[in-house]
Design a protein around this motif. Structure first.
Motif, PDB file in Angstrom:
ATOM      1  N   GLN A  58      -2.772  -2.703  -8.137  1.00 27.40           N
ATOM      2  CA  GLN A  58      -4.145  -2.433  -7.721  1.00 27.40           C
ATOM      3  C   GLN A  58      -4.275  -1.807  -6.340  1.00 27.40           C
ATOM      4  O   GLN A  58      -5.290  -1.151  -6.055  1.00 27.40           O
ATOM      5  CB  GLN A  58      -4.953  -3.746  -7.742  1.00 27.40           C
ATOM      6  CG  GLN A  58      -5.169  -4.315  -9.116  1.00 27.40           C
ATOM      7  CD  GLN A  58      -6.015  -3.407  -9.991  1.00 27.40           C
ATOM      8  OE1 GLN A  58      -6.989  -2.798  -9.542  1.00 27.40           O
ATOM      9  NE2 GLN A  58      -5.652  -3.302 -11.265  1.00 27.40           N
ATOM     10  N   ASN A  59      -3.280  -1.962  -5.473  1.00 27.32           N
ATOM     11  CA  ASN A  59      -3.460  -1.607  -4.068  1.00 27.32           C
ATOM     12  C   ASN A  59      -2.584  -0.475  -3.554  1.00 27.32           C
ATOM     13  O   ASN A  59      -2.793  -0.013  -2.426  1.00 27.32           O
ATOM     14  CB  ASN A  59      -3.230  -2.844  -3.198  1.00 27.32           C
ATOM     15  CG  ASN A  59      -4.297  -3.888  -3.413  1.00 27.32           C
ATOM     16  OD1 ASN A  59      -5.481  -3.641  -3.200  1.00 27.32           O
ATOM     17  ND2 ASN A  59      -3.890  -5.069  -3.862  1.00 27.32           N
ATOM     18  N   LEU A  60      -1.610  -0.004  -4.332  1.00 22.42           N
ATOM     19  CA  LEU A  60      -0.712   1.042  -3.848  1.00 22.42           C
ATOM     20  C   LEU A  60      -1.481   2.339  -3.614  1.00 22.42           C
ATOM     21  O   LEU A  60      -2.125   2.863  -4.521  1.00 22.42           O
ATOM     22  CB  LEU A  60       0.426   1.281  -4.845  1.00 22.42           C
ATOM     23  CG  LEU A  60       1.573   2.147  -4.320  1.00 22.42           C
ATOM     24  CD1 LEU A  60       2.361   1.405  -3.245  1.00 22.42           C
ATOM     25  CD2 LEU A  60       2.491   2.576  -5.451  1.00 22.42           C
ATOM     26  N   ARG A  61      -1.354   2.865  -2.383  1.00 20.42           N
ATOM     27  CA  ARG A  61      -2.068   4.089  -2.019  1.00 20.42           C
ATOM     28  C   ARG A  61      -1.156   5.296  -1.846  1.00 20.42           C
ATOM     29  O   ARG A  61      -1.599   6.430  -2.010  1.00 20.42           O
ATOM     30  CB  ARG A  61      -2.859   3.861  -0.722  1.00 20.42           C
ATOM     31  CG  ARG A  61      -4.087   2.981  -0.923  1.00 20.42           C
ATOM     32  CD  ARG A  61      -4.625   2.450   0.403  1.00 20.42           C
ATOM     33  NE  ARG A  61      -5.924   1.810   0.230  1.00 20.42           N
ATOM     34  CZ  ARG A  61      -6.107   0.609  -0.300  1.00 20.42           C
ATOM     35  NH1 ARG A  61      -5.062  -0.097  -0.732  1.00 20.42           N
ATOM     36  NH2 ARG A  61      -7.311   0.086  -0.417  1.00 20.42           N
ATOM     37  N   ARG A  80       0.810  -1.223   0.000  1.00 19.06           N
ATOM     38  CA  ARG A  80       0.000   0.000   0.000  1.00 19.06           C
ATOM     39  C   ARG A  80       0.840   1.268   0.000  1.00 19.06           C
ATOM     40  O   ARG A  80       0.330   2.337  -0.328  1.00 19.06           O
ATOM     41  CB  ARG A  80      -0.933   0.006   1.225  1.00 19.06           C
ATOM     42  CG  ARG A  80      -1.929  -1.140   1.220  1.00 19.06           C
ATOM     43  CD  ARG A  80      -2.935  -0.998   2.329  1.00 19.06           C
ATOM     44  NE  ARG A  80      -3.955  -2.041   2.263  1.00 19.06           N
ATOM     45  CZ  ARG A  80      -5.077  -2.041   2.969  1.00 19.06           C
ATOM     46  NH1 ARG A  80      -5.317  -1.035   3.812  1.00 19.06           N
ATOM     47  NH2 ARG A  80      -5.946  -3.016   2.858  1.00 19.06           N
ATOM     48  N   GLU A  81       2.104   1.157   0.388  1.00 22.09           N
ATOM     49  CA  GLU A  81       2.943   2.350   0.482  1.00 22.09           C
ATOM     50  C   GLU A  81       4.373   2.007   0.072  1.00 22.09           C
ATOM     51  O   GLU A  81       4.927   1.015   0.526  1.00 22.09           O
ATOM     52  CB  GLU A  81       2.921   2.898   1.907  1.00 22.09           C
ATOM     53  CG  GLU A  81       3.689   4.183   2.099  1.00 22.09           C
ATOM     54  CD  GLU A  81       3.423   4.831   3.452  1.00 22.09           C
ATOM     55  OE1 GLU A  81       4.114   5.823   3.773  1.00 22.09           O
ATOM     56  OE2 GLU A  81       2.524   4.361   4.178  1.00 22.09           O
ATOM     57  N   LEU A  82       4.950   2.866  -0.782  1.00 23.81           N
ATOM     58  CA  LEU A  82       6.326   2.694  -1.229  1.00 23.81           C
ATOM     59  C   LEU A  82       7.003   4.051  -1.247  1.00 23.81           C
ATOM     60  O   LEU A  82       6.456   5.025  -1.784  1.00 23.81           O
ATOM     61  CB  LEU A  82       6.367   2.076  -2.629  1.00 23.81           C
ATOM     62  CG  LEU A  82       7.763   1.891  -3.255  1.00 23.81           C
ATOM     63  CD1 LEU A  82       8.608   0.919  -2.437  1.00 23.81           C
ATOM     64  CD2 LEU A  82       7.643   1.416  -4.699  1.00 23.81           C
ATOM     65  N   ASP A  97      -0.422   2.516 -14.003  1.00 26.50           N
ATOM     66  CA  ASP A  97      -1.839   2.280 -13.741  1.00 26.50           C
ATOM     67  C   ASP A  97      -1.972   1.968 -12.252  1.00 26.50           C
ATOM     68  O   ASP A  97      -1.723   0.847 -11.812  1.00 26.50           O
ATOM     69  CB  ASP A  97      -2.329   1.116 -14.594  1.00 26.50           C
ATOM     70  CG  ASP A  97      -3.824   0.866 -14.456  1.00 26.50           C
ATOM     71  OD1 ASP A  97      -4.467   1.582 -13.656  1.00 26.50           O
ATOM     72  OD2 ASP A  97      -4.336  -0.048 -15.121  1.00 26.50           O
ATOM     73  N   LEU A  98      -2.370   2.990 -11.472  1.00 24.17           N
ATOM     74  CA  LEU A  98      -2.425   2.865 -10.014  1.00 24.17           C
ATOM     75  C   LEU A  98      -3.800   3.360  -9.543  1.00 24.17           C
ATOM     76  O   LEU A  98      -3.938   4.471  -9.022  1.00 24.17           O
ATOM     77  CB  LEU A  98      -1.309   3.687  -9.361  1.00 24.17           C
ATOM     78  CG  LEU A  98       0.125   3.385  -9.836  1.00 24.17           C
ATOM     79  CD1 LEU A  98       1.102   4.404  -9.267  1.00 24.17           C
ATOM     80  CD2 LEU A  98       0.530   1.967  -9.441  1.00 24.17           C
ATOM     81  N   GLY A 140      -5.247  14.304 -15.701  1.00 22.42           N
ATOM     82  CA  GLY A 140      -6.350  13.742 -14.934  1.00 22.42           C
ATOM     83  C   GLY A 140      -6.803  12.406 -15.477  1.00 22.42           C
ATOM     84  O   GLY A 140      -6.549  12.054 -16.628  1.00 22.42           O
ATOM     85  N   GLY A 141      -7.478  11.628 -14.639  1.00 19.62           N
ATOM     86  CA  GLY A 141      -7.998  10.334 -15.061  1.00 19.62           C
ATOM     87  C   GLY A 141      -7.030   9.188 -14.865  1.00 19.62           C
ATOM     88  O   GLY A 141      -7.443   8.035 -14.794  1.00 19.62           O
ATOM     89  N   ARG A 142      -5.735   9.491 -14.794  1.00 17.64           N
ATOM     90  CA  ARG A 142      -4.738   8.436 -14.636  1.00 17.64           C
ATOM     91  C   ARG A 142      -4.840   7.794 -13.255  1.00 17.64           C
ATOM     92  O   ARG A 142      -4.768   6.572 -13.115  1.00 17.64           O
ATOM     93  CB  ARG A 142      -3.344   9.028 -14.865  1.00 17.64           C
ATOM     94  CG  ARG A 142      -2.188   8.073 -14.651  1.00 17.64           C
ATOM     95  CD  ARG A 142      -2.132   6.982 -15.681  1.00 17.64           C
ATOM     96  NE  ARG A 142      -1.873   7.485 -17.022  1.00 17.64           N
ATOM     97  CZ  ARG A 142      -1.609   6.719 -18.067  1.00 17.64           C
ATOM     98  NH1 ARG A 142      -1.586   5.411 -17.931  1.00 17.64           N
ATOM     99  NH2 ARG A 142      -1.405   7.251 -19.247  1.00 17.64           N
ATOM    100  N   PHE A 143      -5.004   8.619 -12.215  1.00 19.57           N
ATOM    101  CA  PHE A 143      -5.095   8.145 -10.836  1.00 19.57           C
ATOM    102  C   PHE A 143      -6.413   8.651 -10.240  1.00 19.57           C
ATOM    103  O   PHE A 143      -6.444   9.698  -9.590  1.00 19.57           O
ATOM    104  CB  PHE A 143      -3.910   8.639 -10.012  1.00 19.57           C
ATOM    105  CG  PHE A 143      -2.563   8.302 -10.601  1.00 19.57           C
ATOM    106  CD1 PHE A 143      -2.305   7.036 -11.107  1.00 19.57           C
ATOM    107  CD2 PHE A 143      -1.559   9.250 -10.650  1.00 19.57           C
ATOM    108  CE1 PHE A 143      -1.064   6.725 -11.651  1.00 19.57           C
ATOM    109  CE2 PHE A 143      -0.312   8.953 -11.188  1.00 19.57           C
ATOM    110  CZ  PHE A 143      -0.066   7.683 -11.700  1.00 19.57           C
ATOM    111  N   PRO A 144      -7.485   7.931 -10.407  1.00 24.42           N
ATOM    112  CA  PRO A 144      -8.805   8.432 -10.007  1.00 24.42           C
ATOM    113  C   PRO A 144      -8.962   8.662  -8.505  1.00 24.42           C
ATOM    114  O   PRO A 144      -9.811   9.459  -8.098  1.00 24.42           O
ATOM    115  CB  PRO A 144      -9.763   7.342 -10.504  1.00 24.42           C
ATOM    116  CG  PRO A 144      -8.913   6.113 -10.641  1.00 24.42           C
ATOM    117  CD  PRO A 144      -7.558   6.594 -11.037  1.00 24.42           C
ATOM    118  N   ALA A 145      -8.160   7.989  -7.675  1.00 28.64           N
ATOM    119  CA  ALA A 145      -8.291   8.129  -6.222  1.00 28.64           C
ATOM    120  C   ALA A 145      -7.361   9.195  -5.642  1.00 28.64           C
ATOM    121  O   ALA A 145      -7.396   9.456  -4.440  1.00 28.64           O
ATOM    122  CB  ALA A 145      -8.008   6.781  -5.541  1.00 28.64           C
TER     123      ALA A 145
END
Length: 313
Positions: free
Chosen positions: A146-149, A128-130, A170-171, A201-206
């Motif tokens: 899928q999970n990196l925040r 989740r973190e790097l 793709d994150l 925009g749109g690359r990282f929706p979160a």
């Protein structure tokens, strides 16, 4: 570092410590380091890492910090990446990794030889973190995870290919992104153009926090951010630590509205007093916390004014 992933740091003990009382494996962020100048243990970093895996319950470790691993300007972090990849079936609960937690007394940031960090993400789909500190060799290929925040690069000179690798990844879960660009003299070759896929925009929706910091082209970055679609989705924006002048601040004020932000960090700037007032008057009535307290250092030599990023060598 005093914490990682919300967990307090615990230094893994030296081999000659008598009966150390170790906390439960998943309750702390473990820091493993090896100083070749101050130790006489005879245990090199690779041996220390293996002892860590067999001493604590490796399957419950959630956060791992790598400090000094020897002569970091001669031996790059590829050795760390290899160790982490080899341990993927033992560190099955690992959620956070930071590589290069060294202070100035151990190595200047530009002396820390980093590596390609892509294999770490490939090996740990649950990460989740790097984060990483250091300049030379730092690389991240365009990757799907899928999970990196949270992703954080602390450098005095960030290469363009590293920025492009991040921007083209793709994150979908990424919420926090922080990159220190540094200066050209220490390998900072990244340009505003390298950020294009990210800023569109749109690359990282979160994504909710974006830090594009510590740059000698901070005015150019500010001008690009001023019209960047990604800003609309942010809660906080950090353009601190660089050579940000009235020119960059004016671009921000003349661009898209920033009143939706909770925080705008412009510390370590080169603003005039009148520009500081303009920024506060434009944003603070809307509830935006504007950080403006720290001034960058400047000097004059042979009639030329020199300004500096917060971190370079």
């Amino acid at each position: 570092m005093t914490e990682l992933h919300g967990l307090p740091v615990e230094d893994f003990p030296l081999p000659d410590e008598e009966d150390p009382q170790l906390p439960e494996a998943g309750t702390v962020a473990w820091r493993i380091s090896y100083d070749p100048y101050s130790e006489e243990s005879g245990e090199i970093f690779e041996e220390r890492f293996e002892r860590f895996l067999t001493t604590v319950d490796a399957s419950r470790v959630r956060a791992l910090i790598i400090g000094q691993w020897g002569e970091t300007y001669e031996k790059d972090a590829g050795v760390i990446v290899d160790l982490l990849v080899a341990a993927k079936d033992r560190l099955t609960s690992l959620e956070a990794v930071f590589i290069g937690d060294l202070e100035t007394e151990e190595a200047e940031i530009s002396w820390i030889e980093q590596s390609d960090l892509t294999p770490v993400l490939d090996a740990y789909p649950g990460l989740r973190e790097l984060g990483a500190r250091g300049n030379a060799g730092l690389r991240l290929s365009a990757v799907k995870h899928q999970n990196l925040r949270r992703l954080r690069f602390e450098t005095g000179g960030l290469a363009g290919h590293a920025v492009r690798g991040v921007a083209e990844s793709d994150l979908p879960a990424l919420e926090y992104l922080e990159m220190w660009f540094g200066v050209e003299a220490y390998g900072g070759s990244a340009t505003v153009g390298d950020l294009a896929p990210l800023l569109s925009g749109g690359r990282f929706p979160a994504l909710r926090h974006l830090g594009l910091q510590n740059s000698e082209i901070q005015d150019e970055i500010a001008a690009a951010v001023a019209s960047a679609p990604v800003v609309a989705q942010l809660a906080s924006l950090d353009l601190s630590m660089g050579v940000l002048t009235d020119e960059g601040a004016a671009a921000l004020l003349d661009g898209q509205p920033l009143t939706h932000l909770k925080r705008l960090d412009l510390d370590h700037n080169y603003f005039s007093e009148s520009m500081e007032r303009r920024l506060r008057d434009a944003l603070e009535p809307s509830g935006v916390e504007v950080a403006l307290s720290e001034k960058g250092h400047e000097d004059e030599y042979d009639g030329e004014v020199n300004r500096y990023t917060a971190v370079a060598e």
